[in-house]
Write a protein that holds these residues in place. Structure first.
Motif, PDB file in Angstrom:
ATOM      1  N   ASP A  92       0.806  -1.228   0.000  1.00  0.00           N
ATOM      2  CA  ASP A  92       0.000   0.000   0.000  1.00  0.00           C
ATOM      3  C   ASP A  92       0.833   1.269   0.000  1.00  0.00           C
ATOM      4  O   ASP A  92       0.279   2.376   0.001  1.00  0.00           O
ATOM      5  N   LEU A  93       2.156   1.140   0.028  1.00  0.00           N
ATOM      6  CA  LEU A  93       3.027   2.310   0.129  1.00  0.00           C
ATOM      7  C   LEU A  93       3.619   2.685  -1.230  1.00  0.00           C
ATOM      8  O   LEU A  93       4.039   1.821  -2.007  1.00  0.00           O
ATOM      9  N   THR A  94       3.656   3.970  -1.499  1.00  0.00           N
ATOM     10  CA  THR A  94       4.241   4.492  -2.725  1.00  0.00           C
ATOM     11  C   THR A  94       5.246   5.580  -2.353  1.00  0.00           C
ATOM     12  O   THR A  94       5.253   6.075  -1.224  1.00  0.00           O
ATOM     13  N   PRO A  95       6.133   5.976  -3.287  1.00  0.00           N
ATOM     14  CA  PRO A  95       7.125   7.006  -2.986  1.00  0.00           C
ATOM     15  C   PRO A  95       6.489   8.281  -2.426  1.00  0.00           C
ATOM     16  O   PRO A  95       5.485   8.778  -2.935  1.00  0.00           O
ATOM     17  N   GLY A  96       7.108   8.776  -1.363  1.00  0.00           N
ATOM     18  CA  GLY A  96       6.621   9.969  -0.692  1.00  0.00           C
ATOM     19  C   GLY A  96       5.809   9.673   0.546  1.00  0.00           C
ATOM     20  O   GLY A  96       5.627  10.548   1.400  1.00  0.00           O
ATOM     21  N   GLU A  97       5.303   8.439   0.662  1.00  0.00           N
ATOM     22  CA  GLU A  97       4.495   8.074   1.824  1.00  0.00           C
ATOM     23  C   GLU A  97       5.382   7.567   2.955  1.00  0.00           C
ATOM     24  O   GLU A  97       6.542   7.209   2.750  1.00  0.00           O
ATOM     25  N   ARG A  98       4.798   7.528   4.166  1.00  0.00           N
ATOM     26  CA  ARG A  98       5.550   7.162   5.362  1.00  0.00           C
ATOM     27  C   ARG A  98       5.037   5.862   5.957  1.00  0.00           C
ATOM     28  O   ARG A  98       3.845   5.541   5.850  1.00  0.00           O
ATOM     29  N   GLY A  99       5.947   5.149   6.609  1.00  0.00           N
ATOM     30  CA  GLY A  99       5.581   3.909   7.268  1.00  0.00           C
ATOM     31  C   GLY A  99       6.429   3.693   8.507  1.00  0.00           C
ATOM     32  O   GLY A  99       7.400   4.430   8.753  1.00  0.00           O
ATOM     33  N   HIS A 100       6.073   2.666   9.269  1.00  0.00           N
ATOM     34  CA  HIS A 100       6.827   2.327  10.480  1.00  0.00           C
ATOM     35  C   HIS A 100       7.189   0.852  10.433  1.00  0.00           C
ATOM     36  O   HIS A 100       6.325  -0.014  10.265  1.00  0.00           O
ATOM     37  N   LEU A 101       8.475   0.575  10.568  1.00  0.00           N
ATOM     38  CA  LEU A 101       8.962  -0.809  10.632  1.00  0.00           C
ATOM     39  C   LEU A 101       9.146  -1.169  12.093  1.00  0.00           C
ATOM     40  O   LEU A 101      10.062  -0.676  12.760  1.00  0.00           O
ATOM     41  N   GLY A 102       8.255  -2.016  12.619  1.00  0.00           N
ATOM     42  CA  GLY A 102       8.334  -2.435  14.007  1.00  0.00           C
ATOM     43  C   GLY A 102       8.679  -3.902  14.120  1.00  0.00           C
ATOM     44  O   GLY A 102       9.312  -4.478  13.234  1.00  0.00           O
ATOM     45  N   ARG A 120       8.242 -11.334  -1.968  1.00  0.00           N
ATOM     46  CA  ARG A 120       7.556 -11.769  -3.184  1.00  0.00           C
ATOM     47  C   ARG A 120       7.920 -10.887  -4.378  1.00  0.00           C
ATOM     48  O   ARG A 120       7.210 -10.890  -5.379  1.00  0.00           O
ATOM     49  N   GLY A 121       8.993 -10.110  -4.248  1.00  0.00           N
ATOM     50  CA  GLY A 121       9.489  -9.332  -5.369  1.00  0.00           C
ATOM     51  C   GLY A 121       9.396  -7.829  -5.199  1.00  0.00           C
ATOM     52  O   GLY A 121      10.030  -7.078  -5.943  1.00  0.00           O
ATOM     53  N   LEU A 122       8.601  -7.348  -4.231  1.00  0.00           N
ATOM     54  CA  LEU A 122       8.453  -5.915  -4.030  1.00  0.00           C
ATOM     55  C   LEU A 122       9.619  -5.373  -3.195  1.00  0.00           C
ATOM     56  O   LEU A 122       9.930  -5.920  -2.139  1.00  0.00           O
ATOM     57  N   ARG A 123      10.237  -4.305  -3.676  1.00  0.00           N
ATOM     58  CA  ARG A 123      11.335  -3.669  -2.961  1.00  0.00           C
ATOM     59  C   ARG A 123      11.035  -2.181  -2.806  1.00  0.00           C
ATOM     60  O   ARG A 123      10.766  -1.482  -3.789  1.00  0.00           O
ATOM     61  N   LEU A 124      11.082  -1.693  -1.568  1.00  0.00           N
ATOM     62  CA  LEU A 124      10.901  -0.286  -1.273  1.00  0.00           C
ATOM     63  C   LEU A 124      12.224   0.298  -0.799  1.00  0.00           C
ATOM     64  O   LEU A 124      12.820  -0.202   0.154  1.00  0.00           O
ATOM     65  N   GLY A 125      12.691   1.338  -1.481  1.00  0.00           N
ATOM     66  CA  GLY A 125      13.864   2.053  -1.018  1.00  0.00           C
ATOM     67  C   GLY A 125      13.417   3.123  -0.035  1.00  0.00           C
ATOM     68  O   GLY A 125      12.566   3.954  -0.364  1.00  0.00           O
ATOM     69  N   CYS A 126      13.953   3.103   1.184  1.00  0.00           N
ATOM     70  CA  CYS A 126      13.448   3.983   2.248  1.00  0.00           C
ATOM     71  C   CYS A 126      14.572   4.774   2.909  1.00  0.00           C
ATOM     72  O   CYS A 126      15.735   4.360   2.895  1.00  0.00           O
ATOM     73  N   ARG A 127      14.164   5.910   3.499  1.00  0.00           N
ATOM     74  CA  ARG A 127      15.071   6.730   4.294  1.00  0.00           C
ATOM     75  C   ARG A 127      14.530   6.814   5.721  1.00  0.00           C
ATOM     76  O   ARG A 127      13.323   6.952   5.924  1.00  0.00           O
ATOM     77  N   VAL A 128      15.432   6.690   6.691  1.00  0.00           N
ATOM     78  CA  VAL A 128      15.031   6.727   8.095  1.00  0.00           C
ATOM     79  C   VAL A 128      14.728   8.170   8.505  1.00  0.00           C
ATOM     80  O   VAL A 128      15.563   9.065   8.332  1.00  0.00           O
ATOM     81  N   GLU A 129      13.534   8.366   9.051  1.00  0.00           N
ATOM     82  CA  GLU A 129      13.173   9.680   9.595  1.00  0.00           C
ATOM     83  C   GLU A 129      13.408   9.754  11.095  1.00  0.00           C
ATOM     84  O   GLU A 129      13.735  10.810  11.636  1.00  0.00           O
ATOM     85  N   ALA A 130      13.216   8.618  11.774  1.00  0.00           N
ATOM     86  CA  ALA A 130      13.434   8.563  13.221  1.00  0.00           C
ATOM     87  C   ALA A 130      13.645   7.122  13.625  1.00  0.00           C
ATOM     88  O   ALA A 130      13.125   6.195  12.998  1.00  0.00           O
ATOM     89  N   ALA A 131      14.421   6.918  14.686  1.00  0.00           N
ATOM     90  CA  ALA A 131      14.696   5.579  15.199  1.00  0.00           C
ATOM     91  C   ALA A 131      14.449   5.544  16.696  1.00  0.00           C
ATOM     92  O   ALA A 131      14.735   6.510  17.413  1.00  0.00           O
ATOM     93  N   ASP A 174      10.872   4.889  11.863  1.00  0.00           N
ATOM     94  CA  ASP A 174       9.926   5.654  11.062  1.00  0.00           C
ATOM     95  C   ASP A 174      10.607   5.937   9.732  1.00  0.00           C
ATOM     96  O   ASP A 174      11.749   6.430   9.702  1.00  0.00           O
ATOM     97  N   LEU A 175       9.914   5.636   8.642  1.00  0.00           N
ATOM     98  CA  LEU A 175      10.529   5.674   7.323  1.00  0.00           C
ATOM     99  C   LEU A 175       9.725   6.514   6.351  1.00  0.00           C
ATOM    100  O   LEU A 175       8.499   6.656   6.489  1.00  0.00           O
ATOM    101  N   VAL A 176      10.404   7.033   5.338  1.00  0.00           N
ATOM    102  CA  VAL A 176       9.735   7.632   4.192  1.00  0.00           C
ATOM    103  C   VAL A 176      10.186   6.852   2.959  1.00  0.00           C
ATOM    104  O   VAL A 176      11.373   6.545   2.786  1.00  0.00           O
ATOM    105  N   VAL A 177       9.218   6.469   2.131  1.00  0.00           N
ATOM    106  CA  VAL A 177       9.508   5.674   0.935  1.00  0.00           C
ATOM    107  C   VAL A 177      10.029   6.594  -0.166  1.00  0.00           C
ATOM    108  O   VAL A 177       9.409   7.611  -0.493  1.00  0.00           O
ATOM    109  N   GLU A 178      11.165   6.240  -0.733  1.00  0.00           N
ATOM    110  CA  GLU A 178      11.763   7.038  -1.803  1.00  0.00           C
ATOM    111  C   GLU A 178      11.663   6.370  -3.173  1.00  0.00           C
ATOM    112  O   GLU A 178      11.696   7.047  -4.203  1.00  0.00           O
ATOM    113  N   SER A 179      11.563   5.040  -3.192  1.00  0.00           N
ATOM    114  CA  SER A 179      11.448   4.339  -4.472  1.00  0.00           C
ATOM    115  C   SER A 179      10.680   3.034  -4.271  1.00  0.00           C
ATOM    116  O   SER A 179      10.589   2.513  -3.152  1.00  0.00           O
ATOM    117  N   ARG A 180      10.129   2.549  -5.352  1.00  0.00           N
ATOM    118  CA  ARG A 180       9.352   1.305  -5.305  1.00  0.00           C
ATOM    119  C   ARG A 180       9.564   0.566  -6.625  1.00  0.00           C
ATOM    120  O   ARG A 180       9.444   1.159  -7.696  1.00  0.00           O
TER     121      ARG A 180
END
Length: 229
Positions: free
Chosen positions: A17-27, A52-63, A69-75
């Protein structure tokens, strides 16, 4: 420098459900490992894969101790390769089977099929089979992350020789190929593949059968050959 890879099991929202520019949390375990063990901090980059083949390139916003806390930069979605490669690994003692599964995952195998061979010293009873399969799944997950794969091999339900022969027959009947590793084999793999290069372009699945420490029995070898291996 290659980016670290983490699985999306505990990513919220769901990776799909995540696309570039959106934020997520890896817990969960993955997020805690990234934040506490790997000590990733604000501004660092990582890849999140769904296995299953999906790769999201992310940048850490907070740890924090709870994760990242991440922001998606590529998909991107990495397509499955053909032919599909399946390791048929006989149960073996001393962790040799797990080492084979690990190496095959790093090479790029798509599926692992546990085989209860006649000469396997290790035996997976009904209760032990679930634990053994779960352990192999842990191995494939760790090896896939280590080799930065976006796809994690599936681990099938274990089969006995009768079940394996049926699988081989099914694969061969649908245009696939089954190769059996055997100490008395007279055909070199590279020579065989080179000689069938044109045919291999049409093959959709290849099974590679590896026996236990005691070897593949003559009866098993004959049955596999009879099925088209």
């Amino acid at each position: 420098m290659t980016l670290p890879v983490f699985l999306a099991d505990d990513l919220e929202p769901h990776a799909a459900d995540l696309t570039p520019g959106e934020r997520g949390h890896l817990g969960g375990a993955e997020g805690r490992h990234a934040a506490v063990v790997r000590r990733l901090t604000t501004g660092e980059h990582l890849d999140i894969v769904d296995g299953r083949g999906l790769r999201l390139g992310c940048r850490v916003e907070a740890a924090s101790k709870s994760g990242l806390d991440l922001v998606v930069e590529s998909r991107q979605v990495e397509p499955a390769l053909t032919p599909r490669l399946v390791l048929v690994q006989a149960l073996a003692k001393g962790g040799r089977d797990e080492q084979a599964v690990e190496t095959a995952t790093e090479v790029g195998v798509d599926e692992v099929l546990p085989w209860q061979a006649d000469r396997s010293i290790v035996r997976w009873s009904s209760s032990r089979a679930a634990r053994g399969r779960a352990k192999w799944e842990d191995v494939t997950r760790a090896a896939a992350k280590q080799s930065r794969r976006a796809r994690v091999p599936s681990v099938a339900q274990p089969v006995d020789t009768h079940g394996l022969v049926g699988r081989v027959q099914e694969v061969v009947d649908t245009g696939g190929l089954c190769l059996v590793c055997h100490e008395e084999g007279s055909e070199h793999l590279t020579r065989l593949l080179r000689g069938r290069a044109d045919d291999l372009a049409l093959v959709t699945e290849v099974l590679v059968v590896v026996g236990p420490e005691g070897g593949i029995s003559p009866e098993e070898l004959a049955a596999l050959r009879g099925a088209g291996a």
